[in-house]
Design an enzyme around this catalytic site. Structure first.
Site, PDB file in Angstrom:
ATOM      1  N   PRO A 183       0.813  -1.481   0.004  1.00 25.57           N
ATOM      2  CA  PRO A 183       0.431   0.120  -0.143  1.00 25.57           C
ATOM      3  C   PRO A 183       0.615   1.335   0.448  1.00 25.57           C
ATOM      4  O   PRO A 183       0.414   2.459  -0.659  1.00 25.57           O
ATOM      5  CB  PRO A 183      -0.868  -0.404   1.540  1.00 25.57           C
ATOM      6  CG  PRO A 183      -0.246  -1.829   2.060  1.00 25.57           C
ATOM      7  CD  PRO A 183       0.581  -2.114   0.780  1.00 25.57           C
ATOM      8  N   ASP A 222      -9.939   0.622 -25.124  1.00 29.89           N
ATOM      9  CA  ASP A 222      -9.631   0.696 -23.480  1.00 29.89           C
ATOM     10  C   ASP A 222     -10.052   1.921 -23.106  1.00 29.89           C
ATOM     11  O   ASP A 222      -9.592   3.131 -23.334  1.00 29.89           O
ATOM     12  CB  ASP A 222      -8.263  -0.134 -23.199  1.00 29.89           C
ATOM     13  CG  ASP A 222      -8.621  -1.443 -23.702  1.00 29.89           C
ATOM     14  OD1 ASP A 222      -7.100  -1.657 -22.623  1.00 29.89           O
ATOM     15  OD2 ASP A 222      -8.765  -1.394 -23.391  1.00 29.89           O
TER      16      ASP A 222
END
Ligand code: 4FV
Length: 258
Positions: free
Chosen positions: A94, A174
């Site tokens: 994280p 995309d």
């Protein structure tokens, strides 16, 4: 491309990569996925890979020795074949830089990647300081392990490699490919429960369809992720549309206040 994954739970990777696109890519030799159990680089009877944190505190910390030995064994004598310089040794954490499409594009340039998956409270800091070349986070939330983040990175990178996606699947349109969100997609039936497909898409007028799709991309990005417009490549028409939509929106807000 070869991806080496260091993990305490290699079996977690079996399922996601033994079907569909990735199974085909692995079978076609486009990708080599090598899973390494960090415990295989421990030398005590209990294969200890974690220990209590110095200074106290909750939870356990992953020990440096097995991770250093595993990485050194995996990358030993192989850095030379990577024209792009050193093989990236990436910690999923994280605390890492946020994983985005541009980061996926960057990693897809390498011939090799080494991914390290953590568990418990995380890693001994000396892994960060003296072993890894990069730290990546898939988002600001805390998971139980680094395996799912590693799978996310592998998925996003492998689909960019030539030949992995079939011709029918293009990465060019995309969401995020151009830094903007994607236009709405429709398929048969043209009428579903009375909900119609936009006429323009049935018109066969490709110039009109392209214009409509570009407008939808701008509208949707402005509605859902306006900050993306600050960094994306926008054409003159795009910028005019953004101005028109934002002025209209602020006018609507004013009217609402009245
Ligand atoms: C994570 C993330 C993540 C932290 C403690 C594993 C967990 C446990 N990794 N992006 N978000 N990792 O939450 O990459 O060790």
């Amino acid at each position: 491309m070869r991806i080496d994954v260091l993990t305490l739970f290699p079996q977690l990777f079996e399922a996601p990569f033994s079907f569909g696109i990735f199974k085909r890519a692995i079978d076609n030799g486009l990708v080599e996925l090598a899973l390494h159990n960090i415990r295989d680089y421990t030398h005590d009877r209990h294969h200890t890979a974690d220990d209590y944190p110095y200074g106290g505190g909750a939870g356990m910390v992953m020990k440096p020795e097995p991770i250093f030995e595993a990485v050194e064994a995996v990358v030993a004598g192989t850095d030379t074949d990577n024209e792009g310089g050193r093989t990236p040794v990436i910690l999923l954490t994280p605390q890492g830089r946020l994983f985005t499409q541009p980061v996926a594009n960057e990693l897809a340039q390498y011939k090799r990647l080494v991914l390290i998956c953590g568990h418990y409270e995380g890693f001994d800091e000396r892994v960060r300081e003296h072993l890894v070349t990069d730290e990546i986070s898939i988002g600001d939330y805390v998971l139980t392990g680094g395996e799912l983040p590693a799978m996310v990175v592998i998925d996003a990178v492998l689909r960019l490699l030539p030949g992995v996606l079939g011709s029918e699947d293009s990465t060019l349109e995309d969401s995020h490919a151009g830094g903007l969100l994607e236009y709405p997609q429709y398929t048969r039936p043209a009428d579903f429960r009375g909900w119609q497909v936009p006429e323009v898409l049935l018109s066969g007028n490709h110039a009109e369809i392209e214009r409509w799709r570009r407008e939808q991309i701008i509208r949707r990005t402005l509605e859902r992720r306006p900050e993306l417009l600050d960094t994306a490549e926008l054409g003159r028409e795009d910028r005019e549309l953004v101005k028109r939509l934002t002025t209209r929106r602020s006018k609507d807000n004013k009217d609402r206040e009245l």
